[in-house]
Design a protein around this motif. Structure first.
Motif, short mmCIF file in Angstrom:
data_model
loop_
_atom_site.label_atom_id
_atom_site.label_comp_id
_atom_site.label_asym_id
_atom_site.label_seq_id
_atom_site.Cartn_x
_atom_site.Cartn_y
_atom_site.Cartn_z
N GLY A 110 -10.54 1.31 -1.31
CA GLY A 110 -10.56 0.35 -0.68
C GLY A 110 -9.29 -0.36 -0.46
O GLY A 110 -8.96 -1.28 0.39
N PHE A 111 -8.45 0.05 -1.35
CA PHE A 111 -6.87 -0.54 -1.18
C PHE A 111 -5.98 0.85 -0.87
O PHE A 111 -6.10 1.83 -1.31
CB PHE A 111 -6.37 -1.10 -2.56
N THR A 112 -5.08 0.29 -0.02
CA THR A 112 -4.12 1.44 0.25
C THR A 112 -2.69 0.58 -0.27
O THR A 112 -2.68 -0.72 -0.58
CB THR A 112 -3.91 1.53 1.70
N THR A 116 -2.36 -2.50 1.50
CA THR A 116 -3.63 -3.53 1.17
C THR A 116 -3.63 -4.08 -0.08
O THR A 116 -4.69 -4.68 -0.56
CB THR A 116 -4.83 -3.28 1.88
N LEU A 117 -2.87 -3.55 -1.15
CA LEU A 117 -2.98 -3.59 -2.45
C LEU A 117 -3.19 -5.15 -2.79
O LEU A 117 -3.80 -5.44 -3.64
CB LEU A 117 -1.95 -3.02 -3.20
N PHE A 118 -2.40 -5.96 -2.01
CA PHE A 118 -2.27 -7.53 -2.56
C PHE A 118 -3.01 -8.40 -1.54
O PHE A 118 -3.06 -9.56 -1.66
CB PHE A 118 -0.99 -7.73 -2.98
N ARG A 146 -5.71 4.73 -8.96
CA ARG A 146 -7.02 4.10 -8.70
C ARG A 146 -7.34 3.30 -10.26
O ARG A 146 -7.59 2.18 -10.11
CB ARG A 146 -8.05 5.15 -8.43
N ALA A 147 -7.10 3.92 -11.27
CA ALA A 147 -7.26 3.47 -12.52
C ALA A 147 -6.50 2.08 -12.87
O ALA A 147 -6.73 1.10 -13.59
CB ALA A 147 -7.18 4.40 -13.61
N ASP A 148 -5.59 2.04 -12.09
CA ASP A 148 -4.49 0.61 -12.45
C ASP A 148 -4.47 -0.43 -11.19
O ASP A 148 -3.83 -1.12 -11.61
CB ASP A 148 -2.94 1.22 -12.55
#
Length: 146
Positions: A34-36, A39-41, A115-117
């Motif tokens: 859901g994040f790239t 778009t991380l923030f 992904r884990a972070d």
């Protein structure tokens, strides 16, 4: 006695089973989060309105365009209320907060976050943003009393 339906039984070699498991694990780790990097923030980034609200609440001086959306600096305006030295803008603050949040997981670029972070980075950014805004709000309140 348990009856077994022969058509339900499957025989697979250990090698084929290991390969199948490896493929499934690889597919699962590539599924979207859901994040790239871009778009991380999204949804948590500091916004010019956050700073503008604090400036307005504490009566920070306005420039000729209205309430400033940058952090107030004592050296920001000259006597003619003309901008001499802008304080940090929301975009500049976002970059600084972003670098701090990424540093928590040892990265320097959004695209390197695993992904884990992702959750850790987003939580760190939110905490840094909230702490910064609280500290700036306290400072603006003290300036308003001067």
């Amino acid at each position: 006695m348990i009856s077994k339906n022969v058509s339900d039984l499957i025989t697979i070699s250990r090698h084929d089973l290991d390969e199948l498991v490896r493929q499934r694990v690889a597919e699962a780790s590539r599924q979207p989060t859901g994040f790239t990097a871009n778009t991380l923030f999204t949804g948590i980034a500091i916004d010019p309105n956050d700073i503008m609200t604090i400036n307005k609440r504490h009566g920070m001086p306005e420039d000729r365009f209205g309430v400033s959306s940058s952090v107030y600096s004592r050296h920001q305006y000259d006597d003619g209320n003309i901008i001499r030295n802008d304080g940090s803008s929301a975009k500049e603050l976002h970059d600084k907060l972003r670098f701090l949040a990424l540093a928590v997981v040892g990265e320097t670029k959004n695209g390197l976050v695993t992904r884990a972070d992702i959750t850790t980075v987003r939580e760190a950014y939110s905490k840094f943003r909230d702490d910064f805004l609280a500290l700036y709000d306290d400072r603006a309140a003290k300036l308003a009393k001067e």
